[in-house]
Design an enzyme around this catalytic site. Structure first.
Site, PDB file in Angstrom:
ATOM      1  N   ASP A 107       0.809  -1.214   0.047  1.00 40.42           N
ATOM      2  CA  ASP A 107       0.045  -0.106   0.070  1.00 40.42           C
ATOM      3  C   ASP A 107       0.765   1.373   0.012  1.00 40.42           C
ATOM      4  O   ASP A 107       1.969   1.148   0.636  1.00 40.42           O
ATOM      5  CB  ASP A 107      -0.781  -0.001   1.316  1.00 40.42           C
ATOM      6  CG  ASP A 107      -1.906  -1.045   1.338  1.00 40.42           C
ATOM      7  OD1 ASP A 107      -2.033  -2.012   0.153  1.00 40.42           O
ATOM      8  OD2 ASP A 107      -2.458  -1.393   2.191  1.00 40.42           O
ATOM      9  N   TYR A 314     -13.036  -6.185   1.881  1.00 43.62           N
ATOM     10  CA  TYR A 314     -11.960  -6.202   2.738  1.00 43.62           C
ATOM     11  C   TYR A 314     -12.771  -5.311   3.826  1.00 43.62           C
ATOM     12  O   TYR A 314     -13.134  -4.251   3.461  1.00 43.62           O
ATOM     13  CB  TYR A 314     -10.753  -5.462   2.104  1.00 43.62           C
ATOM     14  CG  TYR A 314      -9.609  -5.279   2.766  1.00 43.62           C
ATOM     15  CD1 TYR A 314      -8.817  -6.389   2.956  1.00 43.62           C
ATOM     16  CD2 TYR A 314      -9.368  -3.931   3.674  1.00 43.62           C
ATOM     17  CE1 TYR A 314      -7.752  -6.218   3.803  1.00 43.62           C
ATOM     18  CE2 TYR A 314      -8.117  -3.993   4.312  1.00 43.62           C
ATOM     19  CZ  TYR A 314      -7.382  -4.961   4.502  1.00 43.62           C
ATOM     20  OH  TYR A 314      -6.470  -4.833   5.226  1.00 43.62           O
TER      21      TYR A 314
END
Length: 719
Positions: A107, A314
């Site tokens: 990320d 998620y």
DNA sequence: GCAAGGTC
């Protein structure tokens, strides 16, 4: 040429692999860890995944009194509950051996940058950035991923240092100060008491203490509400609402006696209520708390299970957006295989446009069903799953319309009014069964009508203190103040309960919690407020944009923490005394017949809590507690002991299981054997769940066993 | 034994 791509989590690795090549092959390492291989003409790509942090800070010398010398070590070596990370590290080590190019694809934020960096450094053995490139993407969509893959940037070491420094600073302040607090108690009272403080948990506790103090110092103010009863079914309120002036209240009350009401105006308004916005983690936690009473932590765990099962997306997202690329139509088609869902889905408008919220998330969209229908779910999992599905459906629905009528009345020349509302168009409300619909009766009343007043009432009330936080409202407060992260807030609150700083669904602060904040306010005020987080942010930003270095920031922090520890040390006897006394205070559950306090105690041997007397060993009375028992604020009318709540479904009973029964039974002693622990007599006792065998010298010896186990014991001793 | 942060 062999390229390695390191991703933050398996799901991201899968998406990245699939985006890069349609000819990707999914493989397994050690039957558990997935990785992906792409073979091209002159290059091989292996996509590997971390599972969040694979490495953690740990003291170089674990036996030292204070920890300022830290190093990174594999998480699986440090934390027994994180053993699953081992296979991920091993897979990265194995498949990166012969690689000559490394791509960091975690990320694009500080933690992600550090996760990838540590994996590359410690698992892949890359000590320089010479062979490392960084992919920069803001969503895990194919276009974003491909764009990031084709336009790689250099790894920003300032960001790595910044992330690393955050870990070090939290460890310095959190672990060292926690340790020194526990040490104070040990020095003062020779007792062990688990205590903790930290950059997030301490300000969180402080918010609760502030509220507690507001409630305690609150002085209720009397006020009056004047109401008029009309037609038997109308209650109209005086326009002034809360009237604090008693004379004025009396004046209105007197004036309105024996008068009719004149309808002065009837105003009809229609308001539109937009559908709700998609869930992010905080939103889901808050709704599940309100609808089912689930704790945020429980909701988070269930959402994680549903995600791992492939049923929902998620969960650790702050996004309230549902991008088009999710292919809503496909999801609805699949959900329609469930007849109940279908009933709601078939009413959706043909053009699907979600009502999105403002909050965004770089890595993930809002929580939504994947379309895969679960077959076996536990009751609670099903509740959360359906909550997510119906929320997902409802955000695409039409607005609902609310009609309300406000009727103004004149009684004498005093203004009164009453309101009625109803849903005139259901819209999304028809598809979100978790929202209650209130429909009130509309009346046929026009301007100029005269209505008979049956009665004028004057109600005396009191202003109320601010409400206590519950877990859901506290999470919202933390979000607002940007304390903690979406993934950690629920855990932080659970920790405060675990430490016995707080208790109750409507959160009350215990003496221990209050004392801890008082103590810390004296020695390191910054730790008790958001100031430390803000301060960290500034320093870390300085590292990110090269205004200062990790070394400088860490050295400063070391000095600061050492100064705080020095102050605490000087006063440790006093601090320890007060903390332990406060802890004792919060353990008191009632009064013993001997005049002492009944306190909660813990038996390490039986790994269970029980209630004993503060006058022990003079008073030996004890009461066992059923699993999950909590104390109510009531006492037994027969014996004055506290009432406990236990079992499923919850039942209430006196702390003494023999209360009201023949009390002598408890003390009838019949020797049934010899205690294997201390050699004294074993006697039959009766408890809440039936008879058992215990040692006569209880509580000095806490041996217990069942009647069946006693037989085993006897046969063994004969051999 | 202790923090906060990632994730199965």
């Amino acid at each position: 040429m062999h390229e390695i791509i390191i991703c933050e989590k398996p799901k991201a690795a899968e998406k990245i692999a699939q985006a890069i090549s349609p000819n990707v092959k999914k493989r397994k390492y050690n039957k558990k860890v997935s990785y992906w291989e792409i073979e091209e003409e002159n290059k091989k790509i292996t996509v590997l995944s971390a599972v969040g942090h694979l490495y953690s800070l740990t003291p170089v010398n674990p036996k030292s009194k204070v920890f300022f010398d830290l190093e990174w070590a594999p998480l699986y070596e440090i934390d027994k509950t994180k053993k699953y990370t081992r296979d991920y590290v091993y897979a990265i080590k194995k498949f990166s051996k012969d690689a000559d190019k490394f791509i960091h694809a975690c990320d694009y934020d500080i933690e992600g940058t550090l996760i990838g960096y540590n994996a590359l450094k410690y698992a892949c053995g890359q000590n320089t950035t010479a062979n490392i490139s960084r992919m920069k993407f803001s969503t895990l969509t194919k276009t974003d991923i491909l764009d990031a893959y084709n336009n790689m940037i250099d790894l920003d070491l300032h960001q790595v240092e910044s992330g690393s420094a955050r870990h070090v600073l939290d460890f310095y302040f959190g672990v060292n100060i926690s340790k020194s607090l526990m040490h104070s108690v040990r020095t003062a009272k020779k007792r062990f008491l688990k205590l903790s403080a930290g950059r997030v948990q301490t300000p969180t506790l402080s918010i609760l203490v502030d509220r507690e103090k507001q409630i305690k110092k609150f002085i209720p103010k009397p006020y009056w509400l004047i109401k008029a009863l009309l037609n038997g079914e109308i209650i109209a309120d005086h326009e002034d609402g809360k009237i604090f002036d008693k004379k004025r209240a009396e004046e209105i009350f007197d004036k309105c006696q024996n008068q009719n009401a004149l309808v002065d105006e009837v105003k009809k308004t229609e308001t539109i209520r937009k559908p709700p916005v998609p869930f992010n983690l905080g939103g889901l936690q808050s709704e599940a708390y309100g609808v089912f009473g689930f704790s945020p932590k429980k909701t988070q765990m269930i959402a994680q299970n549903l995600y791992t099962g492939g049923f929902t997306s998620y969960p650790r997202t702050s996004s309230q957006k549902l991008p088009k690329s999710l292919e809503y139509k496909k999801i609805f088609m699949q959900l329609s295989k469930n007849a109940e869902f279908k009933k709601h889905i078939q009413d959706l408008p043909s053009e699907l446009k979600p009502n999105e919220g403002k909050k965004k998330d770089a890595a993930h969209p809002a929580i939504h069903p994947t379309g895969v229908l679960p077959d076996k779910l536990s009751k609670d999992e099903l509740k959360i799953y359906e909550l997510i599905v119906y929320r997902f459906i409802s955000v695409f629905c039409e607005n609902s319309k609310l009609e309300s009528v406000k009727t103004d009345l004149l009684i004498a020349d005093e203004k009164f009014n009453f309101k009625r509302k109803r849903v005139s168009y259901l819209g999304w409300l028809a598809h979100y069964p978790f929202k209650k619909i209130e429909n009130e009766n509309f009346l046929d009343i026009k301007k100029g009508d005269i209505i008979k007043v049956e009665k004028i009432c004057s109600e005396q009330k009191e202003t109320k203190p601010p409400a206590r936080y519950n877990e859901a409202s506290l999470i919202k407060e933390l979000e607002k103040r940007e304390l903690g992260t979406k993934a950690t807030r629920a855990d932080i609150i659970a920790k405060l309960y675990d430490r016995k700083y707080i208790s109750g669904k409507k959160i009350e602060v215990n003496q221990l919690g209050e004392n801890l904040i008082d103590t810390l306010k004296e020695y390191c005020e910054d730790l008790t407020s958001e100031d430390l987080t803000r301060d960290f942010e500034k320093r870390l930003e300085g590292i990110s944009n090269d205004k200062t270095t990790q070394e400088a920031v860490v050295n400063d922090a070391e000095k600061e923490v050492k100064a705080i520890l020095g102050d605490i040390n000087k006063n440790e006897a006093d601090i320890g005394d007060k903390l332990y006394d406060a802890y004792q205070q919060s353990r008191i559950v009632g009064e013993c017949s001997c005049g002492g306090n009944l306190v909660m105690k813990y038996s390490p041997r039986n790994k269970s809590h029980f209630v004993g007397c503060s006058n022990y060993p003079e008073c030996e009375i004890t009461y066992s507690l059923p699993k999950g028992a909590t104390f109510l604020k009531k006492t037994c009318p027969k014996c004055g002991l506290p009432i406990i709540s236990f079992g499923k479904p919850r039942q209430h009973a006196c702390l003494d299981p023999n209360c009201g029964k023949d009390n002598t039974k408890r003390h009838v002693v019949k020797v049934v054997g010899v205690c294997p622990d201390c050699g004294k007599d074993l006697v039959k006792r009766s408890g809440r769940y039936g008879d058992f065998v215990g040692c006569k010298s209880f509580p000095k010896c806490r041996f217990t066993c069942s009647l069946e186990e006693l037989k085993d014991l006897e046969s063994k001793s004969k051999k």
